[in-house]
Design a protein around this motif. Structure first.
Motif, short mmCIF file in Angstrom:
data_model
loop_
_atom_site.label_atom_id
_atom_site.label_comp_id
_atom_site.label_asym_id
_atom_site.label_seq_id
_atom_site.Cartn_x
_atom_site.Cartn_y
_atom_site.Cartn_z
N PRO A 158 0.81 -1.22 0.00
CA PRO A 158 0.00 0.00 0.00
C PRO A 158 0.85 1.27 0.00
O PRO A 158 0.56 2.20 -0.74
N THR A 159 1.87 1.26 0.86
CA THR A 159 2.70 2.47 0.90
C THR A 159 3.29 2.73 -0.47
O THR A 159 3.37 3.87 -0.92
N LEU A 160 3.68 1.64 -1.13
CA LEU A 160 4.24 1.79 -2.46
C LEU A 160 3.22 2.43 -3.41
O LEU A 160 3.52 3.33 -4.17
N TYR A 161 2.01 1.92 -3.31
CA TYR A 161 0.99 2.41 -4.25
C TYR A 161 0.65 3.86 -4.01
O TYR A 161 0.44 4.63 -4.92
N THR A 162 0.60 4.26 -2.74
CA THR A 162 0.28 5.66 -2.48
C THR A 162 1.39 6.56 -2.99
O THR A 162 1.14 7.70 -3.36
N ASN A 163 2.62 6.01 -3.01
CA ASN A 163 3.74 6.81 -3.50
C ASN A 163 3.85 6.79 -5.01
O ASN A 163 4.77 7.35 -5.57
N ASN A 164 2.90 6.10 -5.63
CA ASN A 164 3.08 5.83 -7.05
C ASN A 164 3.18 7.07 -7.91
O ASN A 164 4.03 7.16 -8.78
N THR A 165 2.28 8.04 -7.64
CA THR A 165 2.31 9.23 -8.49
C THR A 165 3.64 9.94 -8.34
O THR A 165 4.24 10.39 -9.31
N LEU A 166 4.10 10.00 -7.08
CA LEU A 166 5.39 10.62 -6.82
C LEU A 166 6.48 9.89 -7.57
O LEU A 166 7.36 10.47 -8.19
N ARG A 167 6.38 8.54 -7.50
CA ARG A 167 7.40 7.73 -8.16
C ARG A 167 7.38 7.96 -9.66
O ARG A 167 8.43 8.07 -10.30
N ASN A 168 6.19 8.05 -10.22
CA ASN A 168 6.10 8.29 -11.65
C ASN A 168 6.71 9.62 -12.04
O ASN A 168 7.45 9.72 -13.01
N ALA A 169 6.38 10.65 -11.20
CA ALA A 169 6.92 11.97 -11.49
C ALA A 169 8.44 11.93 -11.41
O ALA A 169 9.15 12.45 -12.28
N PHE A 170 8.92 11.25 -10.36
CA PHE A 170 10.36 11.15 -10.19
C PHE A 170 10.98 10.43 -11.38
O PHE A 170 12.00 10.86 -11.92
N GLY A 171 10.31 9.36 -11.80
CA GLY A 171 10.80 8.60 -12.95
C GLY A 171 10.83 9.46 -14.19
O GLY A 171 11.78 9.40 -14.97
N GLY A 172 9.80 10.28 -14.35
CA GLY A 172 9.75 11.16 -15.52
C GLY A 172 10.92 12.12 -15.54
O GLY A 172 11.61 12.26 -16.55
N VAL A 173 11.16 12.74 -14.37
CA VAL A 173 12.27 13.70 -14.28
C VAL A 173 13.59 12.97 -14.54
O VAL A 173 14.46 13.43 -15.27
N LEU A 174 13.70 11.79 -13.93
CA LEU A 174 14.93 11.02 -14.08
C LEU A 174 15.18 10.68 -15.54
O LEU A 174 16.28 10.89 -16.06
N SER A 175 14.13 10.20 -16.20
CA SER A 175 14.38 9.81 -17.60
C SER A 175 14.62 11.03 -18.47
O SER A 175 15.37 10.97 -19.43
N PHE A 176 14.04 12.17 -18.07
CA PHE A 176 14.34 13.40 -18.81
C PHE A 176 15.82 13.73 -18.70
O PHE A 176 16.49 14.03 -19.69
N PHE A 177 16.34 13.62 -17.49
CA PHE A 177 17.76 13.95 -17.31
C PHE A 177 18.66 12.92 -17.98
O PHE A 177 19.70 13.26 -18.53
N ILE A 178 18.22 11.66 -17.94
CA ILE A 178 19.01 10.64 -18.63
C ILE A 178 19.07 10.97 -20.12
O ILE A 178 20.13 10.93 -20.74
N LEU A 179 17.93 11.35 -20.66
CA LEU A 179 17.89 11.69 -22.08
C LEU A 179 18.79 12.88 -22.39
O LEU A 179 19.52 12.89 -23.37
N LEU A 180 18.74 13.85 -21.49
CA LEU A 180 19.58 15.04 -21.67
C LEU A 180 21.05 14.63 -21.69
O LEU A 180 21.83 15.06 -22.55
N LEU A 181 21.41 13.76 -20.74
CA LEU A 181 22.80 13.33 -20.67
C LEU A 181 23.18 12.50 -21.89
O LEU A 181 24.30 12.60 -22.40
N ILE A 182 22.22 11.69 -22.36
CA ILE A 182 22.50 10.92 -23.58
C ILE A 182 22.78 11.86 -24.73
O ILE A 182 23.71 11.66 -25.51
N GLY A 183 21.98 12.93 -24.81
CA GLY A 183 22.21 13.92 -25.86
C GLY A 183 23.58 14.55 -25.74
O GLY A 183 24.31 14.68 -26.72
N VAL A 184 23.93 14.91 -24.50
CA VAL A 184 25.25 15.52 -24.27
C VAL A 184 26.35 14.55 -24.66
O VAL A 184 27.33 14.91 -25.31
N MET A 185 26.14 13.29 -24.30
CA MET A 185 27.17 12.29 -24.62
C MET A 185 27.29 12.12 -26.13
O MET A 185 28.39 12.11 -26.68
#
Lengths: 671, 611
Positions: free
Chosen positions: A12-39
Motif C-alpha cells: 500500500p505504501t508503495l501504491y500511495t507513493n506511485n504518483t510521486l514515483r512516476n513523477a520522479f521517474g519522468g524527471v529522471l528519464s528526462f535527465f538521462i535523455l539530456l545526458l544521452i544527448g550531451v554524450m
C-alpha cells in the motif's frame, strides 16, 4: 507464509507513493535523455580536439561549399544555381541535382544564429551540425523504442545509439554529410509511423509525411523507408493484423509523402516513375482492396460474402493480370528496368562490378568484411538475436516492424559497407530491447528474493519457511513466462531458482553484473573508435614517430597554393576524388568531381591520366586545363595516392575509350 | 636600367640649377645606408651651422621625388653619442613643404628645431629615413635555386639645399658577395661595407649617382593588405585578430618548381624564399592561433618569457618570388596590460602596426572594436592617418559596437608605435548581455509554464475535447477504485496479521475481534466501491478498461472469500486445539490458492495503475 505477507504489507505504501514515483521517474528519464544527448554530442568532438574544427573528407566539402553559397546568396539563388566551377565545360545545376536537406538545415541554423546576433561562421555551423543531429537521433531512437517496448528499452536504445561506432563514423564533428541528418530523419520517420500505428491519429500521420519529406530532402536512402513501410504493411495484412490504424498510418503517407517528395527537385517525377517507388503504390492498392473487403464483410451476411468473394476474385484476377502485364511491359522498356545503378547493385551485389566500374571503384560501395561488423556495431551484433526474440514476446504491430527493419538492414549492410549505417539504429533498437528486458527479469527476481530473504530473518518458523519459499518461487515462476523470460540467460537462472531457494538472487545479481559489463565494455570500444579510428579528417594526416607527432598537411598546402597563386579562372584537372576539395578549398574550376554524374567526362580524364605525355597534353589542352593535380604518396608512404587509384582510371577510361586496355598496364607475370 | 638613367637625369638637372638657398651651412654630414634587409634605412647625422644674419628655426631636408615616393618613415631626433643610454627619443615635427625657387624633381621636408638657431651657432641632429621598394631585383626573374641579386641606387653626395662642408657615406650590405659597385674617388670596401668620401665643400644640390649590385637573400615579405581588429571586452580580454595578404616582393620565380627540393636541402634550395615570419607579441599574449580560410596551419612555434612572446609562423608553402598567400593570426591580451583609466575616461594603449619583424605593409587597416555602449570616442596617434567610425554587430548586440577604423599606407616596422583610443564606458553596461540572456531564458520558462497550464483547445464542445474530459473523469474513478482495492488489501493483511498472532499467542478471542472489525471495514469499502463501479459501467470511454476493473474487483472478492475461509479454518482448528502441523496442512492448500490470487490481483493493480 511469511514472505507474501510482508511483501504485501509493503504494497500500500508503495501504491500511495506511485504518483510521486512516476513523477520522479519522468524527471529522471528526462535527465538521462539530456545526458544521452550531451554524450552523443561530446563523443563526436574528438576530431575537433585532436585535430581542429575543420570539414572532413570529400563530400562534406561540397556540402560546405553549397552551404556557403546558400548563406551568401539566399534560397532562391540556391535553387537556380548553375555551378560553372565544376564539370568544365559542362557545368552542373546544383539546385536540381543535390539533396538539399542538409544544406538547408545548416543554412537555417546559421541564419537563425545570425539573426540572434550570434555571428558564428558557416564553417562552425557545418562542423557541428552532425554532432547536434546525432543527439537528436538518439532522442528519436528513444521515442521509437519507447513506442515499441516501453521507456526502459527506449533509454537503453538511445544510449546505445549515442555511441554506436558505425554512426559515429559518419557523424563526427566536421563530417558534414547527408547521412548526418538523414539518420535522424530516418528514425524519426519510423517513430512517427509507429506512433500513428499505435494511436491511429491523423495528426501523427501528417507529421509522418512531413518527416518523410525531410528524409527525401536529406538523403537518397529515403527509398529504404518507402520500401520498408509497405513491406511492413503487407506483413500486417498477411498476418491478419489489418486495422483502421494501419490504414491511417499508411495511406496518408503514400499520398502526401509522394506529393511532397515530388517537390524536391532532385527527386521530382522519379517519385512516381522509378521502380524504387512501385512497391509503395502496389501496397497502396492492396490495402484499399483489403479495406474494401473488410467493409463488405461487415455489411454482408457470411453466405452472401462468400458468393461475392468468388465473383470478385475471378473478375479481379483477370484485371490484375492485365494491369501487371502492362506494368511489366512499361518497366521492361527502360534499359535498367527502371532501377538506378546503386539500387540495382543492392538487389544484385555483383551488378556494379560487372557494369558500372565507377560505382564499384568507391570503397564504401564494397561489401563489408566480418571484422567490420564487430568494429562498427561491436557487442550489439550479439544482442540483436536476443532482441529479435524479445520482439516476438508478444508480437505487436510495432515490434514486428522492428523485426522487419533489422532483417532488411542486415541484408543491405551485407551488400554495401556504407549501409552499415542503416543497420546501426536497428541494431541499437533491438539490443536496447534485449538489454532492458533482461534487466527487467533480473531486477524482478532480485526484488522478490530480497523481500523473501528479509522476511525469513524476521520469522524463524523453520518448517514454514521452506514451504513459503517454495510457493514463492512458484509465484515467481508463474509470473515469469507471462513476461519475457525466454531470454537465454534468464532461463538459466530460472533453472537455478528451482533448485535452491536462495540462489536466484545471487545468480541474478551475477548475471546482471555480466549484462552490465557488456555495454560497459562496448562503450570502451566505442570511445576508442570515436577517438582513434573515425576522427581523422583525412585532409590532415598525422603520424607518430620516435621524435614526436608529425603532421602531413600536404593536401591543404596544394589547395592553398592553387588558391593564392593561380588565376581565378584557371582549370585544374585531377582525378575525380579531389574535385570537391579543389572547388571548395582552392576555389578553382575542375573538370570532374565526386558527383560522378557524367561517366564519359570522367573516362576522358582517366584516359588522359593513362595516356603518354603527348596524348595527355592534347586531351588536357582541349579541356583548357592549365594545372594538373596528382597525388603522390611515395615519399611519406601515403597509401591512397593516385598510383593506387591508377587501375581504376584505366578501367573507367577503357570503358568508354576502347584503346585503353587494362592488360597493357599490368606486368605480365609469366615473362 | 631605365629608372637609373632617369635618376641620373634628375640629378644632373638639380646640379645645374642650384641656387644657394639660405644662410644655413651643413658643416658635417654622416650618412649610413643599411641595405641588410629589403627595407632601406638611411640614418644621417647632420651638423647645421647658421652662417646668416637671422635666427633660423627650420631646416630643410631634400629627397629626389623617386625616393620620396617610397619614403615610408622620416624622423629627426637630437644627436646622441653611441655609448649613452637611450633616453626617450624626442622627435622633431616634420612637414612637407614646397619652397619657391627650387629645382623640380625634389621633395622637401622641413624639420622644426627645438629652439631657434642663433647666428653662428651650430646644432647636431639625426635623421632616420626608411624606404620601401628601394631595392630592385636584378635579374628580375630567377630560378628556384638561384640567389637573389638586387640593385640599389643613390647619390654619393648628400642632396641638400645647403652647402655641405664635409660629408661621408657608408653602405652596409648583407654579409655576402657584392656583385659590383660604382667606383668614385676615395671609395673603399671593408668587408660588407662600402665607403664613399670624405668629400669637402660641395655646393647645394650636388650629386653623383652610385649603383650597388649585391646579393640579398633576405625574404622580401610584403603585406599587401593587413586588417587588424582589436576587440575590447571589459570582462578581461583584448582580442587581436590580424588578417594578412602576403606577397613575396623579390625577384620573380621562373621555370619549374619542385616542392621536394627545398624540403630535402633547405639551405641550398630557394635561398630567397619566405620560409617563416617572426612576430614579437606582447609578453602576456595568450590563445594564439594561426589559420587561413581552409583551416589551421600547423607549422608554427611559440616561445615566451616575461619580456616578450615570440611567434614563429611558416606559411603553408615556402614562398618564392611573386607568390602570394593569405592567413590570419590572432591572440588575446589581458585587459589590464592595455587598458587604463584617466580623468573618467578609459583609454586603450596598444601598438599600431603588425608585430612581424621586417615586414612592409602596403595598406593597413586597424579596427578598434569598443564595447557596446561606449561614447565620447577620440584617437591619439603619433602620425597622420585616415580615420572614421563604423558599427559592428557581434555576439548578442542590440545597437552594435562602435568601431574606430584607422587606415594608413606604406608602413615599415618603425611605425609600430603605441596609439591611444579614448572612450567613455559605463561599467553597468557590462551586465546588459548577461541580463538579456537571463531574462530570455526566464521568459522562455514562463511561456512554457503558461503553455502547460493554459487550455488551448479551440472548442469546449468538440467531440475530442469532451472525450478527453470524460476520460479524465474515468481516470479519477479508476484511481479511486485502485485506492479502495489497496485499502482492502491492507485489511487483508490485518487479517493475516491476526492469524500470525494467533499462532504465536493462541488467543482466539482477539483473533475473532480482529475479524469482526475487518468485516466492518470491508463492508464500508465495498459500499464505497459500488457507485464508482456503476459510474464506470455507464461511462462510454471506460469500455476499454472496464473489463479489467471488473476482473480486479471479482478477483479481490474471491481473494477475500478464500482468506475468510482460511481464517475460519485456522480459528476453528485453534478452538479445537489441533496440533500446529495439522493446522498447517489444512491451511496449506488454501494458502496456495491465496498466493496465486494475490499475484493476479497485484498484476491487475499494476496494470490499472499504468492507465
Amino acid at each position: 507464509m511469511a514472505a507474501p505477507e510482508t511483501s504485501t504489507a509493503a504494497v500500500p505504501t508503495l501504491y500511495t507513493n506511485n504518483t510521486l514515483r512516476n513523477a520522479f521517474g519522468g524527471v529522471l528519464s528526462f535527465f538521462i535523455l539530456l545526458l544521452i544527448g550531451v554524450m552523443a554530442f561530446s563523443i563526436r568532438l574528438f576530431s575537433v580536439i585532436k585535430y581542429e574544427s575543420v570539414i572532413h573528407e570529400f563530400d562534406p566539402y561540397f556540402n560546405y561549399r553549397v552551404t556557403q553559397f546558400l548563406a551568401k546568396n539566399g534560397i532562391y539563388e540556391f535553387w537556380n544555381w548553375f555551378d560553372d566551377r565544376t564539370w568544365y565545360p559542362l557545368g552542373r545545376v546544383i539546385g536540381g541535382t543535390v539533396y538539399p536537406g542538409l544544406t538547408l538545415t545548416a543554412g537555417t541554423i546559421w541564419w537563425l544564429l545570425n539573426s540572434l546576433n550570434i555571428p558564428l561562421s558557416v564553417e562552425t555551423v557545418c562542423v557541428f551540425t552532425a554532432p547536434i543531429f546525432s543527439a537528436f537521433a538518439s532522442w528519436a531512437t528513444y521515442l521509437l523504442t519507447k513506442e515499441v517496448k516501453g521507456t526502459g528499452a527506449g533509454l537503453t536504445a538511445a544510449a546505445l545509439l549515442a555511441m554506436v561506432p558505425s554512426y559515429i563514423s559518419r557523424s563526427v564533428a566536421g563530417s558534414y554529410d547527408n547521412e548526418a541528418v538523414a539518420i535522424f530523419a530516418l528514425i524519426f520517420t519510423f517513430y512517427l509511423y509507429i506512433k500513428t500505428l499505435n494511436t491511429g491519429s491523423l495528426f501523427y500521420a501528417t507529421l509522418n509525411s512531413i518527416a518523410y519529406f525531410y528524409m527525401v530532402c536529406s538523403w537518397g536512402g529515403y527509398t529504404f523507408i518507402i520500401n520498408l513501410i509497405p513491406m511492413h504493411v503487407l506483413l500486417c495484412i498477411v498476418t491478419g493484423r489489418f486495422s483502421s490504424r494501419l490504414y491511417i498510418a499508411y495511406a496518408p503517407l503514400v499520398v502526401l509523402g509522394t506529393l511532397l517528395a515530388a517537390l524536391v527537385p532532385v527527386v521530382g517525377f522519379n517519385a512516381v516513375m522509378t521502380s524504387e517507388h512501385f512497391a509503395s503504390f502496389l501496397v497502396f492498392i492492396i490495402i484499399h482492396v483489403v479495406a474494401f473487403v473488410y467493409y463488405i464483410k461487415g455489411i454482408l451476411s457470411p453466405k452472401m460474402f462468400k458468393v461475392a468473394v468468388t465473383l470478385v476474385v475471378s473478375v479481379g484476377l483477370a484485371v490484375c493480370c492485365a494491369v501487371i502485364a502492362v506494368l511489366i511491359a512499361l518497366v521492361a522498356s527502360s534499359p535498367t528496368k527502371g532501377w538506378s545503378g546503386r539500387s540495382l547493385s543492392l538487389l544484385d551485389p555483383t551488378y556494379a562490378s560487372k557494369y558500372i566500374p565507377i560505382i564499384a571503384s568507391v570503397s564504401e560501395h564494397q561489401p563489408p568484411t566480418w571484422p567490420s561488423y564487430f568494429m562498427d556495431i561491436n557487442v550489439l551484433a550479439f544482442l540483436v538475436p536476443a532482441g529479435i526474440i524479445a520482439c516476438f514476446l508478444p508480437l505487436s504491430d510495432a515490434s514486428s516492424f522492428v523485426v522487419l527493419y533489422i532483417a532488411t538492414s542486415v541484408y543491405f549492410s551485407g551488400v554495401m559497407v556504407r549501409l552499415m549505417l542503416v543497420l546501426a539504429p536497428a541494431a541499437c533498437i533491438t539490443s536496447g530491447i534485449a538489454l532492458s528486458q533482461a534487466f527487467d527479469v533480473f531486477t524482478g527476481s532480485i526484488k522478490f528474493q530480497l523481500t523473501g530473504a528479509s522476511s525469513n530473518t524476521e520469522v524463524d518458523a523453520a518448517e514454514t519457511s521452506s514451504s513459503t519459499a517454495e510457493s514463492q518461487t512458484d509465484a515467481v515462476k508463474t509470473e515469469k513466462p507471462e513476461e519475457t523470460a525466454k531470454n537465454r540467460p534468464s532461463r538459466k537462472s530460472k533453472k537455478k531458482e528451482r533448485e535452491h531457494g536462495e540462489k536466484p538472487s545471487t545468480e541474478a545479481k551475477a548475471e546482471k553484473k555480466r549484462l552490465l559489463a557488456l555495454p560497459l565494455e562496448s562503450s570502451v570500444h566505442c570511445v576508442w573508435a570515436a577517438a582513434e579510428a573515425y576522427s581523422a579528417p583525412s585532409i590532415v594526416l598525422t603520424s607518430r614517430s620516435h621524435d614526436g607527432l608529425h603532421v602531413f598537411d600536404d593536401f591543404r598546402e596544394a589547395y592553398a597554393w592553387l588558391r593564392h597563386n593561380t588565376d581565378v579562372d584557371d582549370k585544374v584537372a585531377s582525378w575525380w576524388d579531389y574535385g570537391y576539395q579543389t572547388t571548395a578549398m582552392a576555389n578553382r574550376t575542375v573538370i570532374v568531381d565526386n558527383n560522378t554524374w557524367n561517366n564519359t567526362h570522367i573516362a576522358t580524364v582517366g584516359t588522359a591520366m593513362s595516356s603518354p605525355e603527348r596524348a595527355a597534353w592534347e586531351i588536357f589542352h582541349s579541356l583548357d586545363v592549365k594545372y594538373v593535380l596528382v597525388v603522390f604518396g611515395g615519399l611519406v608512404g601515403y597509401p591512397s595516392d593516385d598510383i593506387n587509384k591508377f587501375l581504376w582510371m584505366v578501367r573507367i577510361g577503357g570503358g568508354v575509350f576502347p584503346h585503353i586496355k587494362e592488360p597493357d598496364y599490368l606486368v605480365s607475370s609469366l615473362c | 636600367m631605365g629608372i637609373s638613367r632617369f635618376v641620373l637625369l634628375v640629378f644632373t638637372i638639380s646640379m645645374l640649377a642650384s641656387p644657394a638657398l639660405s644662410d644655413l651651412v651643413l658643416s658635417k654630414v654622416d650618412r649610413r645606408i643599411y641595405l641588410t634587409s629589403h627595407i632601406v634605412r638611411i640614418s644621417s647625422t647632420l651638423e647645421v651651422e647658421n652662417a646668416g644674419p637671422e635666427t633660423v628655426s627650420k631646416v630643410l631636408l631634400a629627397f629626389p621625388d623617386l625616393q620620396a615616393q617610397n619614403l615610408a618613415y622620416l624622423m629627426a631626433s637630437p644627436h646622441e653619442a653611441k655609448a649613452k643610454v637611450k633616453v626617450s627619443v624626442v622627435s622633431f615635427p616634420i612637414d612637407v613643404v614646397k619652397p619657391e625657387d627650387m629645382p623640380p624633381g625634389v621633395t622637401f621636408y622641413s624639420v622644426s628645431l627645438p629652439q631657434g638657431l642663433t647666428v653662428g651657432a651650430s646644432f647636431t641632429f639625426d635623421v632616420l629615413a626608411v624606404f620601401t621598394q628601394a631595392l630592385r631585383p636584378m635579374p628580375e626573374q630567377i630560378g628556384q635555386a638561384d640567389i637573389q641579386l638586387v640593385l640599389y641606387q643613390d647619390s654619393a653626395y648628400y642632396l641638400s639645399p645647403y652647402v655641405v662642408k664635409v660629408q661621408s657615406l657608408s653602405l652596409k650590405v648583407p654579409d655576402s658577395r657584392i656583385e659590383s659597385y660604382t667606383t668614385l674617388q676615395s671609395t673603399k670596401v671593408q668587408g660588407s661595407e662600402i665607403k664613399y668620401g670624405p668629400y669637402e665643400n660641395l655646393p647645394a644640390f650636388s650629386s653623383s649617382p652610385i649603383t650597388v649590385h649585391f646579393e640579398n637573400n633576405l625574404p622580401f615579405a610584403i603585406a599587401q593588405e593587413l586588417v587588424r581588429e582589436i576587440e575590447i571586452s571589459h570582462w578581461g580580454n583584448v582580442l587581436v585578430t590580424e588578417h594578412y595578404k602576403l606577397i613575396h616582393g623579390g625577384a620573380q620565380s621562373k621555370g619549374e618548381f619542385s616542392r621536394l627540393e627545398p624540403q630535402a636541402r633547405e639551405n641550398v634550395q630557394g635561398p630567397s624564399a619566405v620560409r617563416y615570419l617572426v612576430a614579437h607579441l606582447p609578453p602576456r599574449a595568450h590563445s594564439v592561433y594561426y589559420r587561413d580560410a581552409i583551416g589551421n596551419i600547423s607549422t608554427s612555434h611559440l616561445r615566451g618569457d616575461s619580456k616578450k612572446t615570440e611567434l614563429l609562423i611558416e606559411p603553408r608553402y615556402p614562398m618564392f618570388g611573386g607568390w602570394r598567400t593569405a592567413f590570419t593570426i590572432g591572440y588575446g591580451l589581458p585587459l589590464q596590460d592595455c587598458l587604463y583609466e584617466s580623468e573618467g575616461r578609459r583609454f586603450l594603449n596598444i601598438t599600431f602596426s603588425s608585430p612581424m619583424i621586417e615586414l612592409v605593409i602596403d595598406t593597413l587597416i586597424v579596427k578598434v572594436v569598443l564595447p557596446e555602449g561606449s561614447s565620447d570616442i577620440s584617437v591619439a596617434a603619433p602620425f597622420f592617418m585616415k580615420q572614421w567610425q563604423e558599427t559592428k554587430i557581434s555576439h548578442l548586440d542590440i545597437v552594435g559596437r562602435a568601431v574606430v577604423v584607422l587606415e594608413k599606407t606604406n608602413l615599415v616596422p618603425e611605425h609600430n608605435q603605441y596609439f591611444q583610443v579614448y572612450y567613455k564606458f559605463n561599467r553597468l553596461s557590462m551586465l546588459r548581455e548577461p541580463l538579456m540572456l537571463i531574462s530570455g531564458i526566464f521568459f522562455f520558462f514562463v511561456a512554457c509554464i503558461v503553455y502547460m497550464h493554459a487550455d488551448t483547445s479551440i472548442s469546449k464542445f468538440s467531440a475530442s475535447y469532451l472525450a478527453k474530459q470524460q476520460w479524465e473523469e474515468v481516470r479519477v474513478a479508476i484511481q479511486q477504485v485502485h485506492n479502495i482495492i489497496c485499502r482492502c488489501l491492507a485489511t487483508h493483511d490485518k487479517l493475516e496479521a491476526s492469524l500470525r498472532d494467533l499462532s504465536r499467542t493462541g488467543e482466539v478471542q482477539a483473533c475473532k475481534a480482529a475479524r469482526k472489525s475487518t468485516d466492518g471495514l470491508l463492508k464500508e469499502l465495498s459500499k464505497e466501491l459500488k457507485p464508482l463501479m456503476t459510474f464506470l459501467q455507464s461511462s462510454p470511454s471506460a469500455v476499454q478498461v472496464l473489463s479489467k476493473v471488473e476482473e480486479l474487483v471479482a478477483k479481490e472478492k474471491e481473494l477475500l472469500e478464500k482468506l475468510m475461509a482460511k481464517h475460519s479454518t485456522a480459528v476453528e482448528a485453534y478452538e479445537k486445539k489441533s496440533g500446529a502441523r495439522d493446522i498447517e496442512n489444512r491451511i496449506a492448500l488454501q494458502q496456495q490458492k491465496i498466493t496465486a490470487l494475490r499475484q493476479e490481483v497485484d498484476d491487475l493493480l499494476e496494470f490499472i495503475d499504468e492507465i
